[in-house]
Each structure stands twice: as C-alpha cells, then as structure tokens.
Design a protein around this motif. Structure first.
Motif, PDB file in Angstrom:
ATOM      1  N   VAL A 150       2.876  -5.231  -5.667  1.00  0.00           N
ATOM      2  CA  VAL A 150       2.191  -3.948  -6.040  1.00  0.00           C
ATOM      3  C   VAL A 150       1.183  -3.106  -5.175  1.00  0.00           C
ATOM      4  O   VAL A 150       1.190  -3.416  -4.048  1.00  0.00           O
ATOM      5  N   SER A 151       1.610  -2.066  -4.706  1.00  0.00           N
ATOM      6  CA  SER A 151       1.579  -0.693  -3.897  1.00  0.00           C
ATOM      7  C   SER A 151       0.880   0.376  -4.304  1.00  0.00           C
ATOM      8  O   SER A 151       0.939   1.127  -4.882  1.00  0.00           O
ATOM      9  N   PRO A 152      -0.557  -0.187  -4.235  1.00  0.00           N
ATOM     10  CA  PRO A 152      -1.629   0.491  -4.589  1.00  0.00           C
ATOM     11  C   PRO A 152      -1.874   2.043  -3.645  1.00  0.00           C
ATOM     12  O   PRO A 152      -1.717   2.096  -3.439  1.00  0.00           O
ATOM     13  N   THR A 174       1.087  -1.374  -0.580  1.00  0.00           N
ATOM     14  CA  THR A 174       0.302  -0.028  -0.283  1.00  0.00           C
ATOM     15  C   THR A 174       0.717   1.088  -0.365  1.00  0.00           C
ATOM     16  O   THR A 174       2.018   1.102   0.139  1.00  0.00           O
ATOM     17  N   MET A 175       0.659   2.418  -0.786  1.00  0.00           N
ATOM     18  CA  MET A 175       1.356   3.640  -0.797  1.00  0.00           C
ATOM     19  C   MET A 175       1.351   3.831   0.923  1.00  0.00           C
ATOM     20  O   MET A 175       2.294   4.379   0.734  1.00  0.00           O
ATOM     21  N   GLY A 184      -0.153   8.733  -8.351  1.00  0.00           N
ATOM     22  CA  GLY A 184       0.781   9.858  -8.642  1.00  0.00           C
ATOM     23  C   GLY A 184       0.947  10.263  -7.229  1.00  0.00           C
ATOM     24  O   GLY A 184       1.990  11.005  -6.999  1.00  0.00           O
ATOM     25  N   ARG A 185       1.001   9.446  -6.065  1.00  0.00           N
ATOM     26  CA  ARG A 185       0.931  10.144  -4.628  1.00  0.00           C
ATOM     27  C   ARG A 185       2.543  10.337  -4.745  1.00  0.00           C
ATOM     28  O   ARG A 185       2.636  10.838  -3.669  1.00  0.00           O
ATOM     29  N   ASP A 229     -13.846  10.707   3.785  1.00  0.00           N
ATOM     30  CA  ASP A 229     -12.229  10.141   4.203  1.00  0.00           C
ATOM     31  C   ASP A 229     -11.632   9.421   2.565  1.00  0.00           C
ATOM     32  O   ASP A 229     -11.035   9.789   2.271  1.00  0.00           O
ATOM     33  N   PHE A 230     -12.139   8.395   2.304  1.00  0.00           N
ATOM     34  CA  PHE A 230     -11.596   8.263   1.137  1.00  0.00           C
ATOM     35  C   PHE A 230     -11.318   9.119  -0.366  1.00  0.00           C
ATOM     36  O   PHE A 230     -10.243   9.048  -0.837  1.00  0.00           O
ATOM     37  N   ASP A 231     -12.903   9.627  -1.174  1.00  0.00           N
ATOM     38  CA  ASP A 231     -12.761  10.482  -1.615  1.00  0.00           C
ATOM     39  C   ASP A 231     -11.719  11.789  -1.173  1.00  0.00           C
ATOM     40  O   ASP A 231     -11.380  12.205  -1.992  1.00  0.00           O
ATOM     41  N   GLN A 232     -11.527  12.251  -0.252  1.00  0.00           N
ATOM     42  CA  GLN A 232     -10.949  13.259   0.094  1.00  0.00           C
ATOM     43  C   GLN A 232      -9.078  13.087  -0.081  1.00  0.00           C
ATOM     44  O   GLN A 232      -8.484  13.742  -0.560  1.00  0.00           O
ATOM     45  N   LEU A 233      -8.951  11.500   0.306  1.00  0.00           N
ATOM     46  CA  LEU A 233      -7.690  11.048   0.385  1.00  0.00           C
ATOM     47  C   LEU A 233      -7.303  10.993  -1.600  1.00  0.00           C
ATOM     48  O   LEU A 233      -6.630  11.491  -2.036  1.00  0.00           O
ATOM     49  N   ALA A 234      -8.625  10.369  -2.518  1.00  0.00           N
ATOM     50  CA  ALA A 234      -7.585  10.412  -3.966  1.00  0.00           C
ATOM     51  C   ALA A 234      -7.971  11.950  -4.099  1.00  0.00           C
ATOM     52  O   ALA A 234      -7.225  11.933  -5.053  1.00  0.00           O
ATOM     53  N   THR A 235      -8.268  13.062  -3.520  1.00  0.00           N
ATOM     54  CA  THR A 235      -8.600  13.860  -4.726  1.00  0.00           C
ATOM     55  C   THR A 235      -6.786  14.513  -4.638  1.00  0.00           C
ATOM     56  O   THR A 235      -6.684  15.581  -5.035  1.00  0.00           O
ATOM     57  N   THR A 236      -6.009  13.883  -3.068  1.00  0.00           N
ATOM     58  CA  THR A 236      -5.095  14.408  -3.203  1.00  0.00           C
ATOM     59  C   THR A 236      -3.801  14.337  -3.962  1.00  0.00           C
ATOM     60  O   THR A 236      -2.593  14.302  -4.295  1.00  0.00           O
ATOM     61  N   LEU A 237      -4.349  13.113  -4.808  1.00  0.00           N
ATOM     62  CA  LEU A 237      -3.253  12.641  -6.128  1.00  0.00           C
ATOM     63  C   LEU A 237      -3.530  13.265  -7.290  1.00  0.00           C
ATOM     64  O   LEU A 237      -4.314  14.244  -7.859  1.00  0.00           O
ATOM     65  N   PRO A 238      -2.742  13.226  -7.753  1.00  0.00           N
ATOM     66  CA  PRO A 238      -1.587  13.741  -8.901  1.00  0.00           C
ATOM     67  C   PRO A 238      -3.318  13.359  -9.875  1.00  0.00           C
ATOM     68  O   PRO A 238      -3.774  14.134 -10.843  1.00  0.00           O
ATOM     69  N   ALA A 239      -3.799  12.403 -10.020  1.00  0.00           N
ATOM     70  CA  ALA A 239      -5.248  11.381 -10.996  1.00  0.00           C
ATOM     71  C   ALA A 239      -6.697  12.192 -10.700  1.00  0.00           C
ATOM     72  O   ALA A 239      -6.865  12.220 -10.679  1.00  0.00           O
TER      73      ALA A 239
END
Length: 248
Positions: free
Chosen positions: A184-186, A143-144, A244-245, A200-210
């Motif tokens: 593999v590190s998702p 995991t990342m 992209g994290r 919380d999940f959605d907020q974490l995803a918005t921090t990614l370049p993707a």
C-alpha cells in the motif's frame, strides 16, 4: 464483528499508533488474532485493551526493531502468542526529511535498518512457514515519494523504493506457493507522526486531486483488502491510496 479472518493471525509492526493501529483494529474486527509491535508499551497496551474491549483478540510485543536479530526475535515471540502468522503487515518505519548534506550516517543507517532490513528479515523468517501452509498475505507500507523525486525526501523515498522492488520480487518468489505479497502506497496521512509537519504537510495535501490529507482508517481499508480473500488474484501490486497523486 465479521468473521472474514476468523482463525487467522496477523502481525502488524508499528501497530501502536497511526496507520498500524488502524490496521490492527480493522483486522481484529474481522476476527483475526492480532499481534502488534512497537517501542511504546503504554500505547501498545492501550491498543490491545481497545481491541479486547470490542471482543477481539490482540497481544502487544514491546520491541525496538532495528536489525535481523530483532526481526527474528519478534517473529519468534509472535509464534508464541498466536501460533503462526497468516498476515504480515510491515508498517513500522521512520521518515526524517531534510537536505542531503545535513543527513548523518547514523540517520541513513537507521532509516534503511527499520524501513528495509527489518521487513526483509521478517519476510525471511515468516514467508517460508506460509509457503508450507500454502497460503498467506504480506502487505508492505511504502509511500508515494518512492515513485517520484521530492526535495528533502530522498532518503525516506529511497528506502521505500527498495521496499517497492522487494514487494515485486517477493511476489514472484512466494506467489507460486500461495503467498500473496503486495504493498500500500499512502499519500499525506494524518497521524501522530505527521502532526508536527505543519504547513508543509498541508501544502503537500493541497496538490492532490482529493485536496485533503488521508486518514489512517482510509489507509487501513486498503490493507484489509489486500489481507483478505477479496484480493485473491492480486500479487505484486503497489496500491496507491494517495488522494490521486498518482494521476498528476
């Protein structure tokens, strides 16, 4: 159906849902005989039916992985079904989040038992047989958050950080004998297991370049790469599939 993995067999732990299910289907599509394990027999049997309906070969083993004995039992049952294991995908895992002071010893032991102990003894059981054949591929799911500190994710991240180190150690141990070990590190990935994380999940995803979460199928693509001969010169790698994290 491709024949890139024709004649090979694969064991995917936690293969009855999420990333494991996507990986199992992708491996079967390439011709591998896939054995999946999990606790939910209904979901496991459904994955097997789906694979067989598409012309693939698959079997399900219902098992509660928690210790050395269960890991070795799964390895033995997989040999009965598939003859031997060419590809091992250590995917099964649990990821409770929360404050350190609220973590019980039982939860701590459960996390390290499934996330670290079970992969360890599956490798101990299956890697020597791969060495005898002079080939094999082991893919661990990390995991990342094994790479950086994140509030509330220390226990999960620590267990996967252990698996990162084991990946590198096993690559050094078994690589000279033809067995490739990688991980593999998702990043945040949409699965049944993460469905309840909400905002919380959605907020974490918005921090990614993707700027979005990944899909189980996207993670499975990386697993497939490491499982096939396309990754023949890849040993001890931790492949980030995290939107992209790793770059920020």
């Amino acid at each position: 159906m491709s024949t890139a993995l024709q004649g090979r067999s694969a064991l995917v732990t936690g293969g009855n849902s999420g990333i494991g299910r996507a990986a199992a289907k992708a491996l079967a599509d390439l011709g591998a005989h896939v054995v999946i394990s999990g606790r939910d027999a209904e979901r496991g049997d459904q994955v097997v039916r789906d694979i067989r309906a598409s012309g693939g070969r698959a079997d399900f083993v219902a098992i509660d992985l928690r210790d050395e004995a269960s890991a070795r039992k799964l390895a033995a049952r997989t040999r009965e079904l598939a003859g031997h294991v060419d590809i091992l995908v250590n995917n099964a895992g649990i990821y409770p989040f929360g404050p350190t002071e609220l973590t019980t010893e039982q939860t701590f032991d459960e996390v390290f038992s499934l996330n670290v102990k079970v992969p360890y003894f599956l490798v101990a059981e299956l890697a020597p047989e791969m060495v005898k054949r002079g080939e094999g591929s082991i893919i661990n799911l990390t995991t990342m958050v094994a790479e950086f500190g994140q509030a509330g994710m220390g226990l999960y991240g620590a267990s996967k950080a252990a698996l990162v180190l084991l990946t590198k150690s096993w690559a050094a141990e078994y690589g000279p004998h033809g067995v490739r070990v990688n991980a593999v590190s998702p990043g945040p990935t949409r699965t049944e297991g993460t469905a309840g994380m909400g905002d919380d999940f959605d907020q974490l995803a918005t921090t990614l370049p993707a700027r979005r979460p990944g899909s189980a199928e996207e993670i499975a693509e990386a697993i497939i790469f490491l499982a096939t001969d396309r990754a023949s010169f890849v040993h001890g790698a931790i492949l980030p599939v995290d939107g992209g994290r790793i770059a920020v």
